[in-house]
Write a protein that holds these residues in place. Structure first.
Motif, PDB file in Angstrom:
ATOM      1  N   ARG A   1      28.228  44.009  49.403  1.00 20.20           N
ATOM      2  CA  ARG A   1      29.677  43.802  49.382  1.00 20.20           C
ATOM      3  C   ARG A   1      30.279  43.353  50.694  1.00 20.20           C
ATOM      4  O   ARG A   1      30.962  42.521  51.162  1.00 20.20           O
ATOM      5  CB  ARG A   1      30.216  45.017  48.834  1.00 20.20           C
ATOM      6  CG  ARG A   1      30.338  45.265  47.458  1.00 20.20           C
ATOM      7  CD  ARG A   1      30.639  46.751  46.847  1.00 20.20           C
ATOM      8  NE  ARG A   1      31.898  47.041  47.654  1.00 20.20           N
ATOM      9  CZ  ARG A   1      33.399  46.775  47.231  1.00 20.20           C
ATOM     10  NH1 ARG A   1      33.371  45.903  46.193  1.00 20.20           N
ATOM     11  NH2 ARG A   1      34.114  47.177  48.067  1.00 20.20           N
ATOM     12  N   THR A   2      29.694  44.031  51.658  1.00 21.54           N
ATOM     13  CA  THR A   2      30.284  43.970  53.231  1.00 21.54           C
ATOM     14  C   THR A   2      29.641  42.612  53.614  1.00 21.54           C
ATOM     15  O   THR A   2      30.512  42.030  54.282  1.00 21.54           O
ATOM     16  CB  THR A   2      29.736  44.981  54.094  1.00 21.54           C
ATOM     17  OG1 THR A   2      30.014  46.542  53.690  1.00 21.54           O
ATOM     18  CG2 THR A   2      30.053  45.100  55.508  1.00 21.54           C
TER      19      THR A   2
ATOM     20  N   LYS B   1      31.058  41.079  45.260  1.00 22.86           N
ATOM     21  CA  LYS B   1      32.388  41.568  45.143  1.00 22.86           C
ATOM     22  C   LYS B   1      32.681  42.845  44.188  1.00 22.86           C
ATOM     23  O   LYS B   1      33.480  43.396  44.400  1.00 22.86           O
ATOM     24  CB  LYS B   1      33.291  40.464  44.749  1.00 22.86           C
ATOM     25  CG  LYS B   1      33.464  39.085  45.763  1.00 22.86           C
ATOM     26  CD  LYS B   1      34.204  38.244  45.349  1.00 22.86           C
ATOM     27  CE  LYS B   1      34.166  36.883  46.146  1.00 22.86           C
ATOM     28  NZ  LYS B   1      35.426  35.853  45.755  1.00 22.86           N
ATOM     29  N   GLN B   2      31.585  42.844  43.239  1.00 28.29           N
ATOM     30  CA  GLN B   2      31.934  44.061  42.364  1.00 28.29           C
ATOM     31  C   GLN B   2      31.866  45.562  43.100  1.00 28.29           C
ATOM     32  O   GLN B   2      31.458  45.573  44.224  1.00 28.29           O
ATOM     33  CB  GLN B   2      30.933  43.844  41.186  1.00 28.29           C
ATOM     34  CG  GLN B   2      30.651  42.841  40.319  1.00 28.29           C
ATOM     35  CD  GLN B   2      30.271  41.678  40.752  1.00 28.29           C
ATOM     36  OE1 GLN B   2      29.914  41.614  41.941  1.00 28.29           O
ATOM     37  NE2 GLN B   2      29.963  40.493  39.807  1.00 28.29           N
ATOM     38  N   SER B   3      32.175  46.523  42.321  1.00 32.36           N
ATOM     39  CA  SER B   3      32.098  47.946  43.013  1.00 32.36           C
ATOM     40  C   SER B   3      30.882  48.149  42.874  1.00 32.36           C
ATOM     41  O   SER B   3      29.861  47.739  42.354  1.00 32.36           O
ATOM     42  CB  SER B   3      32.792  48.837  42.089  1.00 32.36           C
ATOM     43  OG  SER B   3      32.182  49.004  40.909  1.00 32.36           O
TER      44      SER B   3
ATOM     45  N   SER C   1      23.713  48.121  48.011  1.00 27.09           N
ATOM     46  CA  SER C   1      24.864  47.508  47.167  1.00 27.09           C
ATOM     47  C   SER C   1      26.042  47.537  47.885  1.00 27.09           C
ATOM     48  O   SER C   1      26.684  46.558  48.127  1.00 27.09           O
ATOM     49  CB  SER C   1      24.731  48.611  45.871  1.00 27.09           C
ATOM     50  OG  SER C   1      23.610  48.307  45.292  1.00 27.09           O
ATOM     51  N   GLU C   2      26.426  48.596  48.725  1.00 26.17           N
ATOM     52  CA  GLU C   2      27.555  48.614  49.619  1.00 26.17           C
ATOM     53  C   GLU C   2      27.448  47.508  50.546  1.00 26.17           C
ATOM     54  O   GLU C   2      28.257  46.922  50.928  1.00 26.17           O
ATOM     55  CB  GLU C   2      27.741  49.857  50.216  1.00 26.17           C
ATOM     56  CG  GLU C   2      28.878  49.969  51.221  1.00 26.17           C
ATOM     57  CD  GLU C   2      30.370  49.621  50.247  1.00 26.17           C
ATOM     58  OE1 GLU C   2      31.070  48.552  50.883  1.00 26.17           O
ATOM     59  OE2 GLU C   2      30.528  50.254  49.260  1.00 26.17           O
TER      60      GLU C   2
END
Length: 447
Positions: free
Chosen positions: A320-321, A326-328, A316-317
Motif C-alpha cells: 500500500r505504501t 490500494k485495498q486495506s 501487505s502494508e
C-alpha cells in the motif's frame, strides 16, 4: 554425536526390530566423470561415515547381532591408489564407534540372517534400488519357508517418521557445526559486498563465494548460489549466473556454505554501485521490516504458520505504501492480493539439508516451534520488468533478506546476524576494502 543419534533411534525400536539405512553412491555427471560425492543425510546423521556405498544396520534384541553395525567398502590397496584410503571394517569400528562392521560384499548374507529373526523392519523403500530388490526377493522367499519355521517380518516401517523428527531438534553438538556453516556463509556475503561493482559478471561473485567457503574449511556450497543482478532477482531460483552487473541495479545474492554436511543459507540484496536509490531504499525497508517482525515471532510456542502470516501482514502494508495496492491490509491478506509480488513461504527448516527434514504440520495444523529447531526467515518482494501494475521506478527489482534462526529456550539466536543487513551497514560493507583473490593478469590466448 553420531553414536548418540544411533542410541536415540534405537530407543524408538522394539526388541526384534532391525533398521537398514543405505548411504549414497557415486553419481555419474557425464561419461566416466562423477559428481562430487555428498553423503545421504540420514545415513550421515546416524553414522558419520563419509565414504560411498555404505549401509547401516541397527538391531535390537536380535540374537548374534550387536545393536549398531555398518557395512563398508573393503580395504583394497590397489583401488585405494585410485580413489583414496578406505576405513575398512576395523577402521569403522575404531574411528566411528561401531560395535560391528563388515565388508560390503557380506551385506546379503548378514542381512538374510538378521531378517530371519526380525519381527519388524525399519526401511525406506524407493531410495536404493539394490536393497529394495534384495528385500522384496528375500521376503518373498521367506513366505515360502513357513513349514521350516522361517517367517517373514510382520511389518515394514517407514523410519523417517522417527528419524526426521530427531533431525528437526538439533543437539548442541549439531548447533556448533551449524554456527561454523553460518560463519562461512557470512564471510562469503561480506566478501561479495566488498568486491561487487558495475561490469562484474554474476559468475565472478559465485566463484568468490565458492572460494571463500572452501578456503574457510567448508566442503563447498550447500546449494548452487543465486547471483541475480537486476531483474534476474525476480526469478526465484535463478542460478545461471551469466549476466554482467549494471550500474544502478541491485544484486540479490542467495548463497550458503556447507560445513560438516550442515548448511548455511543467507540472502542479502545490495546495490551494485554501493548506494541504494530512493526507490530501492523504499522497497528494501519494507522487506527489512517484514523480516524483523517475523524473526521476532521466532520463539518456543509460536505456531510455524504465524511467522509467514506476520511477514505477509507487513509486506501487505508495504505494498500500500509503495503504491502497488490500494485495498486495506485485511483485504489484501484475506484475498491474497500480495501473491503476484510475494509468492513463496517465509520459512523452511535448515540443517543437514538446506530444506531440512521434519514435518511442518501436525495433521491439518501448523506445528508450534520448540527449542532446538532451526529455520530460515526470508521474506521478499519481486517486481518484474514488464509488470505495469506497479510504479515504474519499482520495475525490474527483486529484494529478499534471509537469515538462519535457531529456536532457543528463551527465544531465538540469529546464526547469520553478522551478515550486514541494515541499509547503513550494507552500504558500509560495499565500500569496505577487502582483499580479492589473485587474478590472472596475462591475456589468455586460445590457439
Amino acid at each position: 554425536m553420531f553414536t548418540t543419534h544411533r542410541r536415540k533411534f534405537l530407543d524408538s525400536m522394539d526388541d526384534g526390530d532391525i533398521a537398514i539405512f543405505p548411504g549414497a553412491s557415486p553419481a555419474i555427471r557425464n561419461h566416466d566423470v562423477e559428481y562430487p560425492f555428498r553423503q545421504q543425510a540420514d545415513y550421515w546423521y546416524l553414522s558419520g561415515h563419509d565414504e560411498p556405498d555404505g549401509v547401516l544396520l541397527l538391531a535390537k534384541g536380535i540374537e548374534g547381532f550387536s545393536e549398531d553395525g555398518i557395512f563398508v567398502l573393503p580395504k583394497d590397496p590397489a583401488q585405494e591408489t585410485w580413489t583414496g584410503i578406505r576405513l575398512g571394517p576395523e577402521g569403522a569400528k575404531q574411528e566411528l564407534g561401531f560395535s560391528s562392521a563388515w565388508n560390503l560384499d557380506e551385506l546379503e548374507t548378514v542381512l538374510t540372517e538378521a531378517l530371519q529373526q526380525a519381527r519388524r523392519v525399519w526401511y525406506r523403500l524407493g531410495e536404493n534400488q539394490t536393497i529394495d530388490s534384495f528385500l522384496v526377493k528375500q521376503l518373498s522367499s521367506m513366505r515360502m519357508k513357513t513349514r521350516l519355521g522361517i517367517h517373514p517380518p510382520e511389518a515394514l516401517l517407514e523410519p523417517t517418521h522417527v528419524l526426521h523428527e530427531m533431525r528437526l531438534h538439533k543437539s548442541e553438538a549439531e548447533v556448533e557445526v551449524m554456527r561454523k556453516a553460518a560463519a562461512l556463509s557470512v564471510e562469503g556475503h561480506i566478501m561479495a559486498m566488498a568486491q561487487t561493482s558495475p561490469g562484474m559478471g554474476e559468475w565472478e561473485l559465485q566463484a568468490l563465494c565458492d572460494y571463500t567457503f572452501r578456503r574457510g574449511g567448508g566442503s563447498g556450497w550447500a546449494y548452487p548460489a543465486i547471483v541475480a543482478g537486476g531483474a534476474n532477482a525476480c526469478i526465484l531460483h535463478y542460478n545461471t549466473n551469466q549476466e554482467l552487473l549494471k550500474d544502478g541495479d541491485l544484486l540479490l545474492l542467495d548463497a550458503g556454505a556447507e560445513y560438516g554436511c550442515y548448511a548455511g543459507d543467507i540472502t542479502r540484496t545490495f546495490p551494485v554501485n554501493g548506494k541504494y536509490t530512493p526507490a530501492q531504499r523504499d522497497v528494501y525497508e519494507v522487506v527489512f521490516a517484514a523480516q524483523a517482525a517475523a524473526i521476532e515471532k521466532c520463539r518456543p510456542g509460536t505456531i510455524f504458520g504465524d511467522i509467514h502470516a506476520t511477514a505477509v501482514a507487513v509486506l501487505s502494508e508495504g505494498l500500500r505504501t509503495l503504491g502497488v495496492l490500494k485495498q486495506s491490509v485485511d483485504e489484501i491478506v484475506a484475498e491474497e492480493l500480495y501473491r503476484p509480488w510475494y509468492m513463496h513461504q517465509t520459512s523452511h527448516w535448515i540443517g543437514l539439508d538446506v530444506h531440512d527434514a521434519g514435518r511442518y504440520r501436525n495433521g491439518d495444523n501448523w506445528r508450534p516451534l520448540a527449542a532446538g529447531m532451526a529455520l530460515t526467515v526470508e521474506p521478499g518482494l519481486y517486481f518484474a520488468s514488464d509488470d505495469e501494475r506497479v510504479p515504474a521506478p519499482l520495475r525490474g527489482m527483486g529484494i529478499r533478506i534471509e537469515d538462519d534462526i535457531l529456536i532457543t529456550p528463551g527465544g531465538h539466536e540469529n546464526l547469520t546476524l553478522a551478515a550486514p543487513k541494515t541499509i547503513e551497514d550494507v552500504e558500509a560493507a560495499c565500500s569496505a576494502e577487502r582483499a580479492m583473490p589473485a587474478t590472472i593478469d596475462a591475456e589468455l590466448m586460445v590457439k
